[in-house]
Scaffold this motif. Sequence first.
Motif, PDB file in Angstrom:
ATOM      1  N   ILE A 101      23.558  37.318  -4.583  1.00  0.00           N
ATOM      2  CA  ILE A 101      24.908  36.750  -4.555  1.00  0.00           C
ATOM      3  C   ILE A 101      25.831  37.615  -5.406  1.00  0.00           C
ATOM      4  O   ILE A 101      25.388  38.238  -6.381  1.00  0.00           O
ATOM      5  N   LEU A 102      27.074  37.691  -5.010  1.00  0.00           N
ATOM      6  CA  LEU A 102      28.093  38.435  -5.754  1.00  0.00           C
ATOM      7  C   LEU A 102      29.097  37.457  -6.355  1.00  0.00           C
ATOM      8  O   LEU A 102      29.492  36.488  -5.699  1.00  0.00           O
ATOM      9  N   HIS A 103      29.522  37.705  -7.590  1.00  0.00           N
ATOM     10  CA  HIS A 103      30.614  36.932  -8.196  1.00  0.00           C
ATOM     11  C   HIS A 103      31.615  37.925  -8.756  1.00  0.00           C
ATOM     12  O   HIS A 103      31.325  38.644  -9.716  1.00  0.00           O
ATOM     13  N   SER A 104      32.778  38.027  -8.130  1.00  0.00           N
ATOM     14  CA  SER A 104      33.799  38.979  -8.560  1.00  0.00           C
ATOM     15  C   SER A 104      34.922  38.254  -9.294  1.00  0.00           C
ATOM     16  O   SER A 104      35.141  37.059  -9.096  1.00  0.00           O
ATOM     17  N   HIS A 105      35.608  39.015 -10.150  1.00  0.00           N
ATOM     18  CA  HIS A 105      36.681  38.461 -10.974  1.00  0.00           C
ATOM     19  C   HIS A 105      37.957  39.273 -10.759  1.00  0.00           C
ATOM     20  O   HIS A 105      37.942  40.501 -10.839  1.00  0.00           O
ATOM     21  N   ALA A 122      25.411  28.447 -12.684  1.00  0.00           N
ATOM     22  CA  ALA A 122      24.103  28.760 -12.093  1.00  0.00           C
ATOM     23  C   ALA A 122      23.764  27.772 -10.977  1.00  0.00           C
ATOM     24  O   ALA A 122      23.237  28.164  -9.925  1.00  0.00           O
ATOM     25  N   ASP A 123      24.074  26.493 -11.187  1.00  0.00           N
ATOM     26  CA  ASP A 123      23.839  25.482 -10.150  1.00  0.00           C
ATOM     27  C   ASP A 123      24.668  25.791  -8.906  1.00  0.00           C
ATOM     28  O   ASP A 123      24.197  25.643  -7.768  1.00  0.00           O
ATOM     29  N   LEU A 124      25.910  26.233  -9.138  1.00  0.00           N
ATOM     30  CA  LEU A 124      26.789  26.580  -8.016  1.00  0.00           C
ATOM     31  C   LEU A 124      26.229  27.772  -7.247  1.00  0.00           C
ATOM     32  O   LEU A 124      26.208  27.768  -6.006  1.00  0.00           O
ATOM     33  N   TYR A 125      25.765  28.803  -7.965  1.00  0.00           N
ATOM     34  CA  TYR A 125      25.156  29.957  -7.298  1.00  0.00           C
ATOM     35  C   TYR A 125      23.992  29.510  -6.412  1.00  0.00           C
ATOM     36  O   TYR A 125      23.851  29.963  -5.269  1.00  0.00           O
ATOM     37  N   GLY A 126      23.151  28.632  -6.953  1.00  0.00           N
ATOM     38  CA  GLY A 126      21.994  28.153  -6.197  1.00  0.00           C
ATOM     39  C   GLY A 126      22.401  27.444  -4.920  1.00  0.00           C
ATOM     40  O   GLY A 126      21.810  27.659  -3.855  1.00  0.00           O
ATOM     41  N   GLU A 127      23.452  26.617  -5.013  1.00  0.00           N
ATOM     42  CA  GLU A 127      23.941  25.894  -3.835  1.00  0.00           C
ATOM     43  C   GLU A 127      24.488  26.862  -2.786  1.00  0.00           C
ATOM     44  O   GLU A 127      24.236  26.705  -1.584  1.00  0.00           O
ATOM     45  N   SER A 186      31.042  24.452 -24.556  1.00  0.00           N
ATOM     46  CA  SER A 186      30.021  25.449 -24.873  1.00  0.00           C
ATOM     47  C   SER A 186      29.684  26.293 -23.646  1.00  0.00           C
ATOM     48  O   SER A 186      29.789  25.835 -22.508  1.00  0.00           O
ATOM     49  N   TRP A 187      29.244  27.526 -23.887  1.00  0.00           N
ATOM     50  CA  TRP A 187      28.826  28.399 -22.792  1.00  0.00           C
ATOM     51  C   TRP A 187      27.564  27.874 -22.122  1.00  0.00           C
ATOM     52  O   TRP A 187      27.325  28.116 -20.937  1.00  0.00           O
ATOM     53  N   ASP A 188      26.730  27.157 -22.882  1.00  0.00           N
ATOM     54  CA  ASP A 188      25.497  26.620 -22.299  1.00  0.00           C
ATOM     55  C   ASP A 188      25.813  25.684 -21.134  1.00  0.00           C
ATOM     56  O   ASP A 188      25.240  25.787 -20.050  1.00  0.00           O
ATOM     57  N   ALA A 189      26.760  24.753 -21.376  1.00  0.00           N
ATOM     58  CA  ALA A 189      27.133  23.807 -20.328  1.00  0.00           C
ATOM     59  C   ALA A 189      27.825  24.514 -19.174  1.00  0.00           C
ATOM     60  O   ALA A 189      27.559  24.236 -17.996  1.00  0.00           O
ATOM     61  N   SER A 190      28.709  25.454 -19.498  1.00  0.00           N
ATOM     62  CA  SER A 190      29.456  26.169 -18.463  1.00  0.00           C
ATOM     63  C   SER A 190      28.536  27.035 -17.607  1.00  0.00           C
ATOM     64  O   SER A 190      28.635  27.043 -16.369  1.00  0.00           O
ATOM     65  N   SER A 191      27.613  27.752 -18.248  1.00  0.00           N
ATOM     66  CA  SER A 191      26.723  28.650 -17.504  1.00  0.00           C
ATOM     67  C   SER A 191      25.762  27.867 -16.611  1.00  0.00           C
ATOM     68  O   SER A 191      25.403  28.328 -15.515  1.00  0.00           O
ATOM     69  N   LYS A 192      25.346  26.679 -17.058  1.00  0.00           N
ATOM     70  CA  LYS A 192      24.466  25.858 -16.222  1.00  0.00           C
ATOM     71  C   LYS A 192      25.188  25.425 -14.943  1.00  0.00           C
ATOM     72  O   LYS A 192      24.620  25.461 -13.850  1.00  0.00           O
ATOM     73  N   LYS A 193      26.465  25.031 -15.088  1.00  0.00           N
ATOM     74  CA  LYS A 193      27.233  24.633 -13.910  1.00  0.00           C
ATOM     75  C   LYS A 193      27.409  25.808 -12.950  1.00  0.00           C
ATOM     76  O   LYS A 193      27.311  25.649 -11.727  1.00  0.00           O
ATOM     77  N   ALA A 234      35.397  25.204  -6.341  1.00  0.00           N
ATOM     78  CA  ALA A 234      34.578  24.496  -7.339  1.00  0.00           C
ATOM     79  C   ALA A 234      35.192  24.724  -8.716  1.00  0.00           C
ATOM     80  O   ALA A 234      35.565  25.851  -9.053  1.00  0.00           O
ATOM     81  N   VAL A 235      35.343  23.654  -9.490  1.00  0.00           N
ATOM     82  CA  VAL A 235      35.893  23.750 -10.846  1.00  0.00           C
ATOM     83  C   VAL A 235      34.743  23.818 -11.846  1.00  0.00           C
ATOM     84  O   VAL A 235      33.924  22.907 -11.925  1.00  0.00           O
ATOM     85  N   VAL A 236      34.684  24.901 -12.598  1.00  0.00           N
ATOM     86  CA  VAL A 236      33.678  25.059 -13.654  1.00  0.00           C
ATOM     87  C   VAL A 236      34.430  25.373 -14.950  1.00  0.00           C
ATOM     88  O   VAL A 236      34.921  26.495 -15.131  1.00  0.00           O
TER      89      VAL A 236
END
Length: 349
Positions: free
Chosen positions: A47-51, A333-338, A324-331, A131-133
């Motif tokens: 997967i690619l995520h561009s900014h 990562a879940d989005l990438y998986g979906e 926190s980055w922990d909560a943000s990164s988990k969201k 998606a809002v993260v």
Amino acid sequence: PLGTRSKLVHISAGPIESPKNELINLVFEFSRNIQIYTEYEGLHIDILHSHYWLSGLVGDLLSESWEIPHVITFHTLAKTKSRALPVGDEHTSRSASEYKLMCRSDKILVLTQKEVQDIDQLYGSFSNKIAVVPPGVDLEMFHQTDKDAARNQLNIPRQNNVVLFVGRIDPIKGLDVLVKALSMISSVEDTTLYIVGGNEESNEYYRSIKSLVVEMRLDDKVIFTGAIAHDNLAAYYSAADVFVLPSHYESLGFVVIEAMACGTPVVASRVGGIPSIVEHGSTGYLIPWRCPEAFATQIEVLLKNKDLHSFMSKEAIKKAYSLSWDASSKKAADLYGEVISGSINTQVI
């Protein structure tokens, strides 16, 4: 710092000193160099995520070539910037490219609900793929430390009031409003404004701010530090009494979260995603656009009222620690998986 399973790779494309408005001409070269690197390393990308939009164009090319999903985060959009500040130097194809990327990407990741509204109003309805993260802050790097120690480290007099700005020296940041506000503060003789950010003489807006400082007779009250390494910013946040962000527009304003994590109350424009972070009257103050008088009033309130400052400092830390980055990164990562799962299912069908 990067996670143990992360890797930062520098890919070259074009001359180092390429002007901003010519970077679009390097999109194909950059994407090709990425392909060469991945082939050489034998990498398989899922997967690619561009900014931002230019990287989005690169991501779009690679997504099509590799037949993998593409997530994009725009951060700031051309139409929101032009609405806030009509005069700018954006590339003529930017807004059209952003619309194209919204149509072609598999998911649009935004940081605030305000970005969802902006996209809907200015580009059309893409709610089915947004998606809002919420963002995070590095709490190991940015946390409250002793103010006197921070000032000693930076050679800032302990008795001075310190107002801080961190960011690009760019018209969208509204620094002219802050300089004018400083001139209106009754305690200006005991106050110093630190402007942290690039200060190249070739920057026309930087020169105009320097001229405004001279015009307002604030030469000895405004200090331009130039660019400061990210891991050294915490000392400036901790040394400051008030952090000010007078932008015409901010999709979010990461510097606001960093300042709050260091316990520094914020006075900021009520624009973009800033109201999702700054709670007016609790962690700082939100000010209408182009209003130096209002900025001056609220800055002075915080400088003079120590009890209020202490309360807002504690509330700012609480708010920042909820991001926190922990909560943000988990969201994320879940989005990438979906997205990956949805892409595989679509290909099977």
